[in-house]
Enzyme design. Structure first.
Site, short mmCIF file in Angstrom:
data_model
loop_
_atom_site.label_atom_id
_atom_site.label_comp_id
_atom_site.label_asym_id
_atom_site.label_seq_id
_atom_site.Cartn_x
_atom_site.Cartn_y
_atom_site.Cartn_z
N ASP A 47 0.87 -1.16 0.00
CA ASP A 47 0.00 0.00 0.00
C ASP A 47 0.91 1.22 0.00
OD1 ASP A 47 -2.28 1.56 0.44
OD2 ASP A 47 -1.84 1.60 2.58
N LYS A 48 0.38 2.38 -0.29
CA LYS A 48 1.26 3.55 -0.28
C LYS A 48 1.08 4.36 0.99
CE LYS A 48 0.43 7.31 -2.72
NZ LYS A 48 0.55 8.41 -1.77
N GLY A 61 -4.76 3.69 -3.55
CA GLY A 61 -6.02 4.32 -3.92
C GLY A 61 -5.78 5.73 -4.44
N ARG A 83 -5.56 4.07 -7.88
CA ARG A 83 -7.04 4.15 -7.86
C ARG A 83 -7.67 2.77 -7.72
NH1 ARG A 83 -7.80 9.27 -6.82
NH2 ARG A 83 -7.28 10.73 -8.45
N ASP A 114 -1.58 -0.73 5.91
CA ASP A 114 -1.83 -0.21 7.24
C ASP A 114 -3.29 0.06 7.53
OD1 ASP A 114 -2.07 2.03 5.55
OD2 ASP A 114 -1.77 3.32 7.29
N ASN A 152 -8.57 -0.69 4.30
CA ASN A 152 -8.73 -1.06 2.90
C ASN A 152 -7.69 -2.07 2.44
OD1 ASN A 152 -6.64 0.69 3.09
ND2 ASN A 152 -7.20 1.94 1.33
N ASP A 153 -6.72 -2.34 3.30
CA ASP A 153 -5.70 -3.34 2.93
C ASP A 153 -5.99 -4.71 3.52
OD1 ASP A 153 -4.20 -1.29 1.71
OD2 ASP A 153 -3.51 -0.69 3.69
#
Lengths: 1001, 340
Positions: free
Chosen positions: A380-381, A636, A726, A751, A754-755
């Protein structure tokens, strides 16, 4: 299916369960059968049980049945005890929760009862800092506005306080009335969705109107939450016991199997087949020898007419002799070392995060080896690579860009001047920043205001606004107060149009208490807000600003507003209420209604928020990429921001060293063509030393995943790096699944909530216990405080675990095969009749004691120092490729055991030939030879020796002699005086010494 | 609250440091450097060759005379018929010339070949509790353990029961050296521990060899089992199909070129399964009986080790390689190849 809850109605009998919580897996009565059943579902255990049962047949058993039953029972007892202990602890904590005293209303009066006696429909009272005993619908609080604050950490891991409000029909009821209310709540049957509660409530006369009032999750107090900052609250129990949202969401996660486990299972299967082959060959040979030779041996006294099953006796004897090929101790040993690996992770100081006081934690103790075999990391970013510590840096208001020079808008004189001058655009912009959110201001006794926010972006915006003198001071129920230049402005918050990942924006409707004007304030992603601009507004400057900010790696939000006429609002408000009380498809209906209001906005400006990279991220990614791990970034966020961050953290290289390939398009055809083009480029350039990466966005990804999965899979195999922007949580999980289907070991790290899906889907899920709560960390197999710890987790812990397990598992087979081969060789000189060379005690002790304990100290073995590994990360390639545990290494160990068995056996029978060939002595010589050998093999295979390893290896060696000398003093034992006799013989020691040296050629 | 106090509260979750938890226990890390390897091999060679030579010379000093007599002692063509005929005269005389002087005590063994005392059916057919004490607890277990030679035809229990006792070796030897009869001392041929603990002094043979089939030798009904040393020796089963068991000792010395005459009562049936019988006379030394195997093995291993050590030295001199050179790592090699 619906559930009707009659409030406070004793006469209404419902058959919902009471509030007794039970997390236990067993009861006192079903423990034994259930536990045994579970244990016997494993193939290995079935195998051992079959062997143990066969041994009860005295005709075929070569050794005392106790030699298998003993270890089997011990192993079963150990895991059963562990289960029982865990279950007992669960029982105790359940009991504590069940017997906690709570206040409920009964017959109009408050009564103190145990939590387990709460029934659906009861009204439950909770005081400040108490835990909510079951799922309640809020009916009253001590606060006049009808709100209360709850901490939901136990439920979703989010540590901020959440506001809960009472349903509108209950507003204004005093505590006296609350004792008497009657009514009905219509709610769905219990489910585990902690974000949804689509229900409604209707109070019976004499209480107010007979209207149906919608209920949402905001009107509930869920089990295990804590009431904070509120004196008391009361509510109606709707779900109780194990039917609460918490109870329903408790599930046993599917156990993950590591690549090594799978390989060990495969090898076990191979050994099993080999064993069957041995049994068939030796069994038939034995039968042939019996009929041709043994019948002539009069002293064996075979009967001429035998029962039919005699033909099976010799094969079955060999089956039992060979049963030790599959080591009974391997499961226990592996469990032990695996839990040690996990403990080492928990204990490691170097992956303890000082800043947030979080140590690393291995929630899943069984998969550490997989860490060393990771091939793909999907990350994830926000919050994972970045700090998720949002700082407002720049903004663009009405075409003017602030903060361009200094990089900090808050210090931009122009902006400060504009605020001081009451520039209307700027003030509007700041008002939206301060109001359009769900932040809760908390005033400390000293008068300073702190903000509790669920979203870090909102936190940054509100703080920035307050630094620019538009201070959100308080929010009580529907009233918000803003201080601006010593002026106090009151707003009434009429509606909140919540943020969803589909809408990508949120809005609130407020009315100015002074002027009575109604406004819609919106904020959201640029592509969700800019299209809503009113006709004729020039949005080009905003689009440019968004691009510019994104290239700087900043997160942008677009702010807009619109004044509403009273009629428009009232009309819309009715629709909104209707949608909100819908029991089916509520989310979708609400979104539709929201859209009806969010249009023709006046775009006020763009805010740009910086989210800094975490410390050490570029270095970590660099090193992990060197060690052959491929990175995919799934975020996202928007494409340009994602690419910018990817460049910053070494994920991709800029031209000319690297090249980015874009997959985009709006329609299926465009996407297909784009994908084809990228694939072609990939194929052509895959031989060049150029770093290629592809970029795809959620929209194209959706089309690809549904229509062009095969082409994309090929791309995934070719491409080492990818950036997917996205993307939704389910797409993240789909990508993980896709890589898994290509047989890659995947690690997902994230984290936020959504992950969670991707973390659960991946072979290894790593959660960063970050600012967005602990949801990801809870769902994960490993939780760490910072991204950079991943390096140590993989290179040090993963690699060591892999190496250690590789040795331990193969060694376990090796030592079992060794003793088994000696038995087989002995059968060639004992008439292929299945005589066991070793006695039962020795066999049992060899497997579960002499050879199991020394090798367990492999958990302390370090082949290379941690420093060497981190300096030469390429070394991980060995683990990734599975070089230390695969069929060929296993064949090596297999050959080794055969060679060693032959050496031990030949030396033994030659050194102890003729007058010395006494059974007990010879058996003990062969056993000693094996034990000596084990000590040296373990010593040779380990790379470093701590005193614990010395102690285990040589202590065990000494223990062998001590134990056997002790047994030799028992007159009834078969080996009475044997060990003393041997130890006195010089030839015994000479034999041992020569066996050891020959083995190492 | 003091500053330090708040700091310790802030790191409440910090793992406790210990060398064990951090995997930092001091460890020795032996590196197999060329020097160590060469040294180790040389050392093994230097130690092993002398041990081997010592064992070999000890073994060489032992004088061992083996005389196989099963073929020659039965002249009849129907060997099985002859051996099973209880009336036939089984006496047989063998002459052995002593090549080297033998110092007493000289061990007398009988050697059987192709006799599977370790056969599973055979090795288990005994009852230790019956042998140990006449008051054993569990007659059923005894009968079960001794199957298929537990009872006589009428069902009464045999003492000692089981196939091993039943097949007791019963050839006897009488020795004379240079026509002068020599006594064979048959005392203490069994292990003292067996006589004291495994075979009871209150257990007397009952119903022994009274069954339908007669196996091997008979026992003196008047002597307790603890004094039936031939039985005790026989019941120490051999692990290999070729084995020797102690028959007795000749306490006197025998000179070189003396002629030993053995009068054998050739009773034991090895003919039906093609087994061989031999009488063995042997002196003893610290390594036990004559056995060149260990000596040869030691000399061989020591020699190979010395050869390997020399080979490594040559390799080390001719083609030395720096220790710990990262250029030898596989990925560095590949990269080097790639750049060329």
């Amino acid at each position: 299916m619906k559930r009707f809850v009659y409030i406070n109605d004793e006469s209404y009998q419902n058959d919902y369960c009471d509030n007794q919580i039970s997390n236990t897996k067993y009861t006192l009565w079903n423990f034994l059968p259930k536990n045994l059943w579970e244990q016997f579902r494993r193939f290995m255990n079935q195998y051992f049980l079959l062997i143990a049962c066969l041994q009860l047949w005295s005709l075929i058993t070569p050794v005392n049945p106790a030699s298998t039953w003993g270890p089997l029972i011990v192993i079963f007892a150990v895991s059963a005890t562990k289960e029982a202990w865990d279950d007992y602890n669960r029982y105790i904590s359940d009991k504590q929760a069940n017997e906690k005293k709570v206040w409920i209303v009964k017959n109009g009066a408050r009564k103190h009862i145990q939590a387990q006696d709460i029934r659906v429909g009861n009204i439950v009272w909770i005081r400040e800092n108490e835990e909510v005993p079951c799922d309640l619908v809020l009916t009253g609080t001590s606060e006049p506005q009808g709100i209360c604050h709850v901490e939901t950490a136990a439920l979703d891991g989010e540590i901020d306080l959440k506001t809960r409000v009472i349903p509108t029909t209950c507003i204004g009821l005093d505590s006296e009335q609350l004792h008497k209310i009657k009514g009905v709540i219509e709610c769905p049957i219990p489910d585990k969705d902690i974000r949804r509660f689509d229900a409604n409530i209707r109070l019976f006369p004499p209480f107010i109107d007979n209207d149906i009032c919608p209920l949402t999750i905001n009107n509930t107090l869920l089990q295990s939450c804590y009431l904070r900052n509120t004196e008391w609250a009361c509510g109606v129990a709707v779900y109780t016991g194990n039917e609460t949202k918490l109870g329903m969401s408790r599930g046993v996660p599917e156990p993950k199997l590591t690549a090594m486990d799978a390989m060990i299972d495969k090898l076990t299967g191979a050994i099993f087949l080999f064993q069957l082959a041995v049994v068939v060959v030796l069994g038939s040979a034995g039968n042939v020898w019996k009929d041709t030779e043994a019948r002539k041996q009069w002293y064996v006294k075979y009967d001429d007419d035998e029962p039919w099953y005699q033909i099976l006796v010799i094969p079955l004897r060999f089956e039992l002799l060979c049963s030790i090929m599959i080591p009974i101790s391997i499961k226990v040993s592996l469990d032990f070392v695996k839990s040690m690996y996990a403990k080492f992770i928990d204990w490691d100081e170097e992956i303890y995060d000082q800043e947030t006081d979080t140590p690393a934690h291995a929630a899943n103790t069984a998969i550490s080896e997989d860490l060393g075999q990771v091939e793909y990391i999907l990350t994830d970013k926000t919050g994972t690579l970045t700090e998720n510590k949002m700082i407002f840096r720049r903004c663009c208001i009405a075409g003017t860009l602030y903060g361009n020079e200094s990089g900090d808008a808050l210090k931009d004189i122009e902006l400060l001047n504009a605020v001081a001058d009451n520039s209307p655009h700027v003030i509007k912009f700041l008002t939206v920043m301060a109001l359009c959110n769900t932040v809760i201001p908390i005033k400390s006794p000293s008068g300073t205001i702190s903000y509790k926010a669920q979203s870090q972006d909102e936190d940054a915006l509100v703080n920035a606004a307050s630094n620019l003198h538009v201070v959100l001071v308080s929010k009580n129920g529907n009233n918000a107060e803003i201080h601006f230049n010593r002026r106090v402005i009151q707003y009434e918050i009429l509606d909140i149009l919540e943020f969803t990942s589909d809408r990508k924006r949120m809005s609130i409707v407020i009315s100015d208490s002074q002027s009575g004007k109604i406004f819609l304030l919106s904020k959201g992603a640029d592509e969700a807000i800019l299209p809503l601009a009113y006709c004729g507004q020039q949005i080009k400057t905003f689009v440019d600003a968004v691009d510019k900010y994104a290239q700087l790696g900043l997160r942008t939000l677009c702010l807009g507003w619109r004044e509403l006429s009273l009629e428009e609002y009232l009309e819309w408000s009715r629709l909104f209420k209707e949608a909100n009380s819908a029991l089916v498809d509520r989310e979708w209906k609400v979104a539709e209604v929201c859209q009806k209001l969010e249009h023709t906005l006046d775009i006020l400006g763009i805010s740009a928020i910086e989210d800094r990279l975490q410390d050490g991220v570029p270095e970590t990614i660099e090193i992990l990429r060197q060690s052959g791990i491929n990175f995919w970034m799934l975020t996202g966020d928007k494409q340009s921001t994602a690419i910018q961050i990817a460049l910053l953290c070494n994920l991709i290289s800029s031209e000319p060293k690297g090249q980015l390939l874009y997959i985009n398009g709006k329609t299926e055809d465009e996407v297909a063509r784009s994908l084809e083009r990228v694939l072609l480029t990939m194929r052509i350039t895959s031989s060049e030393p150029k770093e290629l990466a592809f970029v795809v966005d959620g929209w194209a990804l959706e089309i690809i995943l549904t229509r062009y999965k095969e082409a994309f899979t090929e791309l995934a195999v070719l491409s080492k790096t990818a950036i997917c922007c996205r993307v939704t949580p389910s797409q993240k999980a789909q990508l993980v699944k896709l890589l898994k289907s290509c047989d890659y070991r995947t690690l997902a790290i994230g984290d936020g909530g959504n992950d969670v899906r991707m973390i659960q889907q991946a072979h290894i899920g790593v959660g960063i216990s970050g600012r967005e709560g602990l949801q990801a960390a809870r769902a994960a197999d490993y939780s760490i405080g910072k991204f950079r710890f991943l390096k140590r987790l993989i290179l040090v812990h993963g690699r060591y675990s892999y190496n250690r397990t590789a040795f331990l598992s193969q060694y376990s087979f090796y030592k079992s095969l060794l003793i088994c081969f000696i038995q087989i060789l002995f059968s060639f000189v004992s008439g292929i009749a299945g005589t066991s060379l070793f006695n039962s005690v020795s066999l049992m002790a060899y497997n579960v004691f002499y050879t199991s304990i020394p090798v367990l100290t492999t958990v302390l073995d370090k082949d290379l120092s941690e420093k060497t590994v981190t300096q030469n990360p390429e070394i991980l390639l060995y683990c990734q490729a599975g070089r230390l545990l695969n069929p060929s290494t296993f064949a090596g160990w297999f050959g080794r055991s055969l060679y060693h068995a032959i050496v031990v056996f030949l030396i033994t029978i030659h050194a102890y030939a003729n007058e010395k060939s006494e059974m007990e002595e010879l058996s003990m010589v062969a056993l000693s030879g094996s034990i000596w050998l084990q000590a040296f093999v373990v010593t040779l295979e380990m790379s470093s020796f701590t005193f614990l390893q010395f102690l285990a290896i040589w202590g065990n060696f000494a223990a062998f002699y001590v134990i056997n000398l002790c047994i030799s003093t028992i007159p009834t034992a078969g080996m009475y005086t044997i060990m003393f006799r041997l130890c006195r013989q010089p030839s015994y020691w000479i034999t041992m010494l020569v066996s050891i040296t020959i083995m190492f050629f | 609250m003091s500053v330090s106090g708040s700091e310790s509260a802030a790191s409440a979750n910090k793992p406790k440091y210990s060398k064990f938890t951090q995997q930092e226990l001091p460890a020795c890390k032996p590196l197999l450097t060329p020097g160590i390897v060469i040294g180790a091999f040389s050392l093994i060679g230097i130690i092993f060759v002398p041990i081997g030579l010592a064992s070999l010379s000890a073994s060489q000093e032992i004088v061992e005379l083996i005389d196989r007599y099963d073929e020659e002692c039965v002249t009849a063509s129907d060997k099985i018929g002859f051996i099973q005929d209880s009336k036939a005269n089984k006496a047989c005389t063998r002459k052995i010339t002593v090549p080297k002087p033998m110092k007493g005590p000289i061990h007398v063994y009988y050697q059987l070949e192709n006799f599977y005392q370790n056969h599973r059916r055979y090795v288990q057919s005994r009852s230790d509790q019956q042998l140990r004490d006449k008051d054993y607890k569990d007659p059923k277990a005894v009968a079960k353990a001794c199957d298929p030679e537990a009872t006589t035809g009428d069902g009464s229990l045999i003492v000692p029961c089981g196939l091993i006792a039943w097949s007791l070796f019963n050839d006897t030897y009488a020795f004379s050296v240079n026509k002068k009869s020599v006594t064979v001392n048959k005392k203490d041929i069994a292990w003292a521990s067996d006589k004291n603990s495994k075979f009871g002094s209150n257990v007397f043979p009952v119903n022994f060899q009274k069954g339908g089939l007669i196996g091997g030798g008979n026992l003196n009904d008047k002597l307790p089992l603890s004094e039936q040393e031939d039985l005790i020796v026989w019941m120490r089963t051999a692990a290999l199909p070729t084995f020797r068991k102690l028959y007795g000792r000749i306490e006197t010395d025998i000179m070189a070129s003396d002629e030993i005459t053995v009068v054998i009562q050739n009773n034991y049936n090895t003919y039906s399964f093609g087994g061989t019988k031999a009488v063995v006379l042997s002196t003893a030394s610290w390594i036990g009986g004559k056995n060149n195997f260990i000596g040869v093995a030691y000399v061989a291993v020591g020699g190979i080790c010395l050869l390997l050590a020399m080979g490594f030295v040559v390799l080390y001199v001719v083609k030395p390689r720096a220790l710990g050179d990262p250029a030898y790592l596989s990925w560095n090699k590949e990269a080097a190849e790639y750049s060329h």
